[in-house]
Scaffold this motif. Sequence first.
Motif, PDB file in Angstrom:
ATOM      1  N   SER A 103     -11.320  22.027 -23.561  1.00  0.00           N
ATOM      2  CA  SER A 103     -10.290  22.032 -22.833  1.00  0.00           C
ATOM      3  C   SER A 103      -9.329  20.849 -23.677  1.00  0.00           C
ATOM      4  CB  SER A 103     -10.256  21.756 -21.288  1.00  0.00           C
ATOM      5  OG  SER A 103      -9.093  21.290 -20.819  1.00  0.00           O
ATOM      6  N   LEU A 104      -8.230  20.821 -24.115  1.00  0.00           N
ATOM      7  CA  LEU A 104      -7.315  20.191 -24.760  1.00  0.00           C
ATOM      8  C   LEU A 104      -5.822  20.008 -23.976  1.00  0.00           C
ATOM      9  CD1 LEU A 104      -7.715  20.905 -28.604  1.00  0.00           C
ATOM     10  CD2 LEU A 104      -8.585  18.963 -27.138  1.00  0.00           C
ATOM     11  N   SER A 105      -5.760  18.928 -23.354  1.00  0.00           N
ATOM     12  CA  SER A 105      -4.671  18.931 -22.543  1.00  0.00           C
ATOM     13  C   SER A 105      -3.598  17.674 -22.875  1.00  0.00           C
ATOM     14  CB  SER A 105      -4.806  18.789 -20.881  1.00  0.00           C
ATOM     15  OG  SER A 105      -3.838  18.651 -20.081  1.00  0.00           O
ATOM     16  N   ASP A 106      -2.332  18.365 -23.164  1.00  0.00           N
ATOM     17  CA  ASP A 106      -1.255  17.170 -23.465  1.00  0.00           C
ATOM     18  C   ASP A 106      -1.534  16.350 -24.819  1.00  0.00           C
ATOM     19  OD1 ASP A 106       0.933  16.142 -23.499  1.00  0.00           O
ATOM     20  OD2 ASP A 106       0.766  14.779 -21.844  1.00  0.00           O
ATOM     21  N   PRO A 107      -2.272  17.000 -25.879  1.00  0.00           N
ATOM     22  CA  PRO A 107      -2.366  16.051 -27.124  1.00  0.00           C
ATOM     23  C   PRO A 107      -1.407  15.704 -27.583  1.00  0.00           C
ATOM     24  CG  PRO A 107      -2.860  18.465 -27.570  1.00  0.00           C
ATOM     25  CD  PRO A 107      -2.529  18.393 -25.968  1.00  0.00           C
ATOM     26  N   ILE A 108      -1.275  14.531 -28.334  1.00  0.00           N
ATOM     27  CA  ILE A 108       0.101  13.685 -28.841  1.00  0.00           C
ATOM     28  C   ILE A 108       0.283  14.581 -30.177  1.00  0.00           C
ATOM     29  CG2 ILE A 108       1.095  11.717 -29.403  1.00  0.00           C
ATOM     30  CD1 ILE A 108       0.301  11.923 -26.614  1.00  0.00           C
ATOM     31  N   ASN A 109       1.332  14.997 -30.048  1.00  0.00           N
ATOM     32  CA  ASN A 109       1.968  15.838 -31.439  1.00  0.00           C
ATOM     33  C   ASN A 109       1.130  16.469 -31.892  1.00  0.00           C
ATOM     34  OD1 ASN A 109       3.770  16.124 -33.369  1.00  0.00           O
ATOM     35  ND2 ASN A 109       3.085  14.589 -34.639  1.00  0.00           N
ATOM     36  N   PHE A 110       0.520  17.652 -30.968  1.00  0.00           N
ATOM     37  CA  PHE A 110      -0.607  18.510 -31.688  1.00  0.00           C
ATOM     38  C   PHE A 110       0.038  19.666 -32.160  1.00  0.00           C
ATOM     39  CE2 PHE A 110      -4.041  21.621 -30.755  1.00  0.00           C
ATOM     40  CZ  PHE A 110      -4.875  21.123 -31.390  1.00  0.00           C
ATOM     41  N   GLN A 111      -0.162  20.074 -33.310  1.00  0.00           N
ATOM     42  CA  GLN A 111       0.505  21.113 -33.846  1.00  0.00           C
ATOM     43  C   GLN A 111      -0.450  22.271 -34.597  1.00  0.00           C
ATOM     44  OE1 GLN A 111       3.276  19.564 -36.761  1.00  0.00           O
ATOM     45  NE2 GLN A 111       4.169  18.402 -35.319  1.00  0.00           N
ATOM     46  N   ASP A 112       0.096  23.286 -35.312  1.00  0.00           N
ATOM     47  CA  ASP A 112      -0.778  24.359 -35.746  1.00  0.00           C
ATOM     48  C   ASP A 112      -1.973  23.985 -36.490  1.00  0.00           C
ATOM     49  OD1 ASP A 112       1.029  25.766 -34.398  1.00  0.00           O
ATOM     50  OD2 ASP A 112       1.830  26.777 -36.332  1.00  0.00           O
ATOM     51  N   THR A 113      -1.613  23.061 -37.334  1.00  0.00           N
ATOM     52  CA  THR A 113      -2.782  22.617 -38.323  1.00  0.00           C
ATOM     53  C   THR A 113      -3.757  21.916 -37.566  1.00  0.00           C
ATOM     54  OG1 THR A 113      -1.179  22.157 -40.145  1.00  0.00           O
ATOM     55  CG2 THR A 113      -3.284  20.937 -40.435  1.00  0.00           C
ATOM     56  N   ASP A 114      -3.573  20.904 -36.466  1.00  0.00           N
ATOM     57  CA  ASP A 114      -4.459  20.495 -35.812  1.00  0.00           C
ATOM     58  C   ASP A 114      -5.559  21.556 -35.073  1.00  0.00           C
ATOM     59  OD1 ASP A 114      -3.020  18.009 -36.537  1.00  0.00           O
ATOM     60  OD2 ASP A 114      -1.958  18.304 -34.605  1.00  0.00           O
ATOM     61  N   LEU A 115      -5.034  22.514 -34.626  1.00  0.00           N
ATOM     62  CA  LEU A 115      -5.936  23.256 -33.997  1.00  0.00           C
ATOM     63  C   LEU A 115      -6.750  24.272 -34.947  1.00  0.00           C
ATOM     64  CD1 LEU A 115      -6.901  24.860 -31.551  1.00  0.00           C
ATOM     65  CD2 LEU A 115      -4.960  26.561 -31.795  1.00  0.00           C
ATOM     66  N   MET A 116      -6.152  24.535 -36.209  1.00  0.00           N
ATOM     67  CA  MET A 116      -6.728  24.978 -37.246  1.00  0.00           C
ATOM     68  C   MET A 116      -7.939  24.079 -37.692  1.00  0.00           C
ATOM     69  SD  MET A 116      -5.639  27.933 -37.426  1.00  0.00           S
ATOM     70  CE  MET A 116      -6.919  28.318 -38.753  1.00  0.00           C
ATOM     71  N   ASN A 117      -7.792  22.779 -37.662  1.00  0.00           N
ATOM     72  CA  ASN A 117      -8.918  22.036 -38.339  1.00  0.00           C
ATOM     73  C   ASN A 117      -9.793  21.781 -37.071  1.00  0.00           C
ATOM     74  OD1 ASN A 117      -7.755  21.027 -40.694  1.00  0.00           O
ATOM     75  ND2 ASN A 117      -6.685  19.541 -39.708  1.00  0.00           N
ATOM     76  N   ILE A 118      -9.455  22.139 -35.782  1.00  0.00           N
ATOM     77  CA  ILE A 118     -10.719  22.138 -34.707  1.00  0.00           C
ATOM     78  C   ILE A 118     -11.503  23.501 -34.742  1.00  0.00           C
ATOM     79  CG2 ILE A 118     -11.047  22.415 -32.234  1.00  0.00           C
ATOM     80  CD1 ILE A 118      -8.764  20.337 -31.857  1.00  0.00           C
ATOM     81  N   VAL A 119     -10.785  24.584 -35.141  1.00  0.00           N
ATOM     82  CA  VAL A 119     -11.357  25.714 -35.155  1.00  0.00           C
ATOM     83  C   VAL A 119     -12.423  25.757 -36.440  1.00  0.00           C
ATOM     84  CG1 VAL A 119     -11.186  28.308 -35.482  1.00  0.00           C
ATOM     85  CG2 VAL A 119      -9.630  27.029 -34.070  1.00  0.00           C
ATOM     86  N   GLU A 120     -11.969  25.146 -37.399  1.00  0.00           N
ATOM     87  CA  GLU A 120     -12.866  25.266 -38.924  1.00  0.00           C
ATOM     88  C   GLU A 120     -14.297  24.935 -38.413  1.00  0.00           C
ATOM     89  OE1 GLU A 120     -12.678  23.491 -43.244  1.00  0.00           O
ATOM     90  OE2 GLU A 120     -10.876  23.838 -42.209  1.00  0.00           O
ATOM     91  N   ASN A 121     -14.677  23.878 -37.779  1.00  0.00           N
ATOM     92  CA  ASN A 121     -16.002  23.333 -37.606  1.00  0.00           C
ATOM     93  C   ASN A 121     -16.450  23.619 -36.070  1.00  0.00           C
ATOM     94  OD1 ASN A 121     -16.613  22.237 -39.915  1.00  0.00           O
ATOM     95  ND2 ASN A 121     -15.224  20.494 -39.739  1.00  0.00           N
ATOM     96  N   ILE A 122     -15.457  24.291 -35.203  1.00  0.00           N
ATOM     97  CA  ILE A 122     -15.961  24.487 -33.771  1.00  0.00           C
ATOM     98  C   ILE A 122     -17.325  25.142 -33.814  1.00  0.00           C
ATOM     99  CG2 ILE A 122     -14.621  26.244 -33.017  1.00  0.00           C
ATOM    100  CD1 ILE A 122     -14.753  22.863 -31.234  1.00  0.00           C
TER     101      ILE A 122
END
Length: 1458
Positions: A1353-1372
Amino acid sequence: MSGYDNNNNNNNFETKKNDDENQTLSFDIKQTSLYNSANPYLNSYIKSYNSYQTLNSSPQINQQQQSNNNNNNNSDNNAYDNDSNKNDNTTHSYGTIEGSDSAYSIMPTVSITTSTSTSTTPSTKTNNNSYSNDSDNSNMSVGYDNNSLVDSSSSSSFNGNSSNSSICNTPRSPRPSSATPDLDAIERESRERKLLQSREERDRDKGRDWNQEFQSLLKEPYCLDKFEKLTFVAMDFVKAAETYGKLIIKEMFMPIALRTIKPTKIGGIAGGDKYICQNILFKFAYDQKINDQWLYGGNFPSEYGASKAAGNELRGLSYFFQNLMDYDLVNKISVPLMCIIDYYGYRLVAISLLPINKETLIYGSCDGGHNVHSDIQEVNDIMEKVAKGMNLRGHLSGLNPKFLYGPGDFEIHRSISSQSDLYYSLDFARLLPPQAYFDEYNNSISHREIFYKLLRPELIRTYDTPLSSDAFSGWSAADPNYKSYNQDVTDATNHLYDVIIREAATELESRKDSDLKKLDLAVEVHKFGINLRHLGRLRSQVDSHNTNLRKAILNEMVERILKNKIKDDLRLNLSGHFIGSEEKCIETIVNFLNRLFNVDRFLPSQKPFWTVTIKSLIVEKYGADCCGLTEAELDNKYDLIKSIDLSTVISLFQSKTGIKLSSRVRNILADNKLPRVLYTDVKSVLPLVKHSNMIARSEGISLYMKALEMIYSNNVCYGKASRPPNYSYFNREYYEELSLLAQCKSKLELASRSSTTDAILYQLLGLVDIEVYKMSEQYAESPHLQSAEKNFLTSLSYHYAPGTLVSLGTVYGLMCKMDNANKQYLALSRFNPADFIDTLFESGSLYTPYFSYQNYFYTNYIPTSLHQLLVLRSYLEKMDVDNPMRKQYLHRTLKQVSMLLLRSLQVSDCYRQQYVLNAIRLYLNLPPKKLMTEMDVAEDGGTLLEQIIIDEPNILDDIMAASATSQYGSVPFLVLIKYIPYSKSLCHLVERLLNESPLSNFHLQEEHEMTSTPISTSILCGLNVQFDSLKIQKKNSENIPISVLSKQANLRKLRLEGLYFANADCLLAILSLLQPTLENLHINCFNNCPGDLQTLPIISLPNLKTVHIQEFTFNNSSKILNMLVLSFVSSVESLSLENLPDFNYDLLIQMTKLKSLKFRYMKRISPEILPATLEEFNGLYYIDDLAKLMTRCPKIKSIICRSSDFDYPIFKQLKVLAGHPLEHLVIDISQKLLTEHDMHLGIDVLASSLKHADFYINAYGSFVHMTEFLTAFKNLTVLHLDFREFNDTHLAHVIANLTQVTDFFCNSNELHLSNSDLKQWSSVKILQLKSIASPKTNFLNLGLVFPNIIHLSLSDPINFQDTDLMNIVENINPLLESLKLGICSFLTDGPIIELSKHLLSLTHIDFLLNVGDACIIKLAESLPKLKSIHTRPFKSEKADQFFNSRYSHITLRRNLTY
């Protein structure tokens, strides 16, 4: 097209783009209502579309054309040599009139000199733009390079199960990628091979077989691809004809040996020399001499008559084909491709070669009436049917007469090919009856003009009497009734002069001046059935005070005079010249325009143009008695330029002649000045190409079908299999669709200029209006609906078709004119049901919100659809029970009617509910009734439901089951309850369901809605059902009889909310529900308890274990509250008390089984009054002495203390908790308090026992021992930490010490996941991060630090954008099961879609993002284990319906406040 064939003297010719190219084609929508066959909802609407429509060429065609363009030009074998082109099996019989006796020569000879300087053939400016289809329906995914975020040269792999390795800033190995072949090399090799193959085959290329391509495409099933191919075949034909025709005209005066395209001998005299090039026959529109008389001119040739006859040929072809389509006969008789090229004053006719010869003629005559054929009865029957549709009379025709419909020289041939059963028609020049010619005594007589001055099809079709095409000619002389036929034509002509023209003038006078500016006068005049040669008569009927209309008419008259005059001048001045040089042409145009602009008015040899010349030309063309000029205007002193708008005239002149003038000339004219034209002002002289109803019409059809493909690609209907989604078309903003429809309408309106009687064309325009309405602001008075109504009425006036009636009924339904709609549906009874049942069903199904309903999506769709399906039901029930159509449609119709009746009570708009009521009462033959409440709809609708359930008892089973389980999009159970009083059968079904599925199994929201009104609660409680769960809410109690409530003796769960008691009986009724069976009681807000209540009932609740009591605000509340508490004091195990100032706290100690206690807004108490059995306490701040509490209640394992007011006494005794073995602790605390109590010391007892900790640590103060404090709780399995200063250093220590934590929550913007000391926290399965402010590249580390999480669960991350989520997905962890993204405002569809590719184990998704509907559908489609989605509402009704129809196994929860 740069070459012609392999035999044309090595000459290549570049084709100039014609700016004015498109015209029209024919298209049949015989059964069309609202949509098209490109998708499943449009099949019945396109059944009979058979068209001369033109469209997109196939890859094979394009390949062949490429081969044509690469032909090697061999001068030794000239393809246009007379001998090499001679083909005995492929000839035309145009003008093959031989012998001295013919039907043309047997009429009385009239010696009349016909001027060749006038012509009224309209030339339509068209648009050369065409729609290019892009059939790529990609999945809207965004691609990412997995190795683009980390230097792959320094990467290494990471073992997710290792717990002690440092992972941040550690190189990672790239994901493996499979080797791919060199696709570019393969593509280059393939391209070179194709080029080589084309070079080898070019010598064998004999050109395109236009007819074969055209006829093959006409036979294909109706689809977008067909119409696009037809469009481009026709466009290619026109462009080829223009290219070669232009060359033929330019070289017409050259010696034959020097011409690029040489004439060929195919017989006949009409048009002089014939030419064949690229399988196209060319012939000039010349007058032909028969014996000693010219066909059109008599004693002298009439090029004007010949030109008009060529125009009539093209018009007749279009009109005949249109009527073939009206009767679905295009697969029997077809027509050639044809166009006319006007260039340098000459008119050239181009026709595709047909597989026919003289021996294939089976209808009509090709030898002037000597031999007349009517050989095949099937063709005779077809001609009779089609001719009657055109209002043409059958008659005896020819010297050896046969009974024919149409003119005697109209021909139908059998195809010469033994493999084809198709017939070909040609020679359409006299298809329409002639206009009567009157002598000086006003007697109608035979005259040469009858061969080219014909009546308009609009007049003929609506005239009372059928007319003969051979009237006043020798063709019908053998018919004993020929005088009667001549008189019919005379009467029709007089009707035109005396009635039609007067009516047209009156109607045009009623137009506003603003409308006149946008008026296409030629089109409007044609719609009345008036030829443009009668513009003078029309102008003479217009009131002299209506100067704007008179000016508009005169503008058109003068423009046509000028057009014919320049054509005459060009022919005279260019005769005998090699026209390849444009010098003489430009000189002629410049001289003509300067004479027009009075530049040479001072020359003694020139007559004043605007005072003398133009008037003479007008009188010559329009007639002295009907020229339309007043006496003042005819005066040779009056300058006629005052009566026109010269700038407008010249603009029209340019569009009708292909002459383009410079902006300098146009600007001077706009300033009301007369320019001197220089040769540099003539920018171009282009050929004008007219063609049959082809390119504009068929291009419009292809655009329409493409738009419908986009609009309906994801539509769903009950009873039809679900299809995979097309992700590109789940949008709510229909920009592309509206653009396509706008272009479509433009093309179709262009087509209507020359097809004003085409019923199908008007129907299609109406359908376009409806589609635009549905994607625009929707209201009953919409101009789109008004336009659709007008188009459908016009269509019906020309062809009364059932599909059009359904469409018009739909429009009236959307306009809320139910009576008008009903008239259209009742009119269907005159047709065979097979002609409209499927259309009516498809139309009704289209508007049925079967799978979901949201008020903000639908306007008048429910009443419209309900009305159509009820009408359909009446037609189906009149059929025999064994009728296949009844079997196919009746059940599906009743199913959708049932759903619509239920959905109608979901409509929140009382006006639309009124329309639903109107539709129901129309069907039931009841008088209109004004809606008072929604129960009026339930009353009449219940009658229908009762009938349906009696006929099909199980028809509601699946609907009710979905309601009971609160399936997304299902009908609320409340709706079923409202219908119960009016349908006994439904009542029994609901009782059966509730007995099988207790209310406790219902979703809480569904249960809330079922008891949201007094009526529904009363109905529900009155059922013969013993509920296990019941909710009474809002002010319902006063309307619920005690007798109803007293029947409920088995309740286990009861919720009482917001009740207002008007009297003692109301209260007693509610108290009667407090039965011994109760296990769960929730009371919230009792109001206005009656003061006259003397005796309370004795209540015993021995099984009640869970109780929530909140807000008793009335007199005697303590008395009732005490009575209530005493009823469960010995059984309650969980008690929640809120805002009860009169509560007797002494009763708490009597609760010997109490384990959980919650206080909120209560008084502060002493621990001594609490029972020792307590295990969980929520409300610690209401306790005076914490130590006494822990002593009094030694079994307490869980304490919840949520308060930011640290002045409560409990916070001064905080250290007491450290010595108590709690397992669950939820507490708000500040760093200052932690420091004051040295909470890092002496907490061993608490630290060793605590399993679940929620620490809400206030930033106030400072606590330097935070690390020691947090790491002391080594046995924690759940750690929820709201501490804004928690950072990577803290995390590193927590990871190292708390190795049993499986659930970790952190709210901190100091957590960056970047410390090099971070190790893996392999035990964590549930990870919740709030306000994280990690640098973008560090998000790569989230999956490395937490390798085994199954919930994120990610809630209200600061300046969270597409690249950030893609980075998470890469190693999740790829086995992630649950993902929540809250308040991630900057995310778009791309990375969400990527989830569907990498996280295939997801079962739950929760995200409130502003992503597209397609994104949600993509996740549902791609994730095989997905069980629930929590997101915002769908933006489009299309996605809403689609989701529920295809993914009913997925629970969808919508946040309506997002």
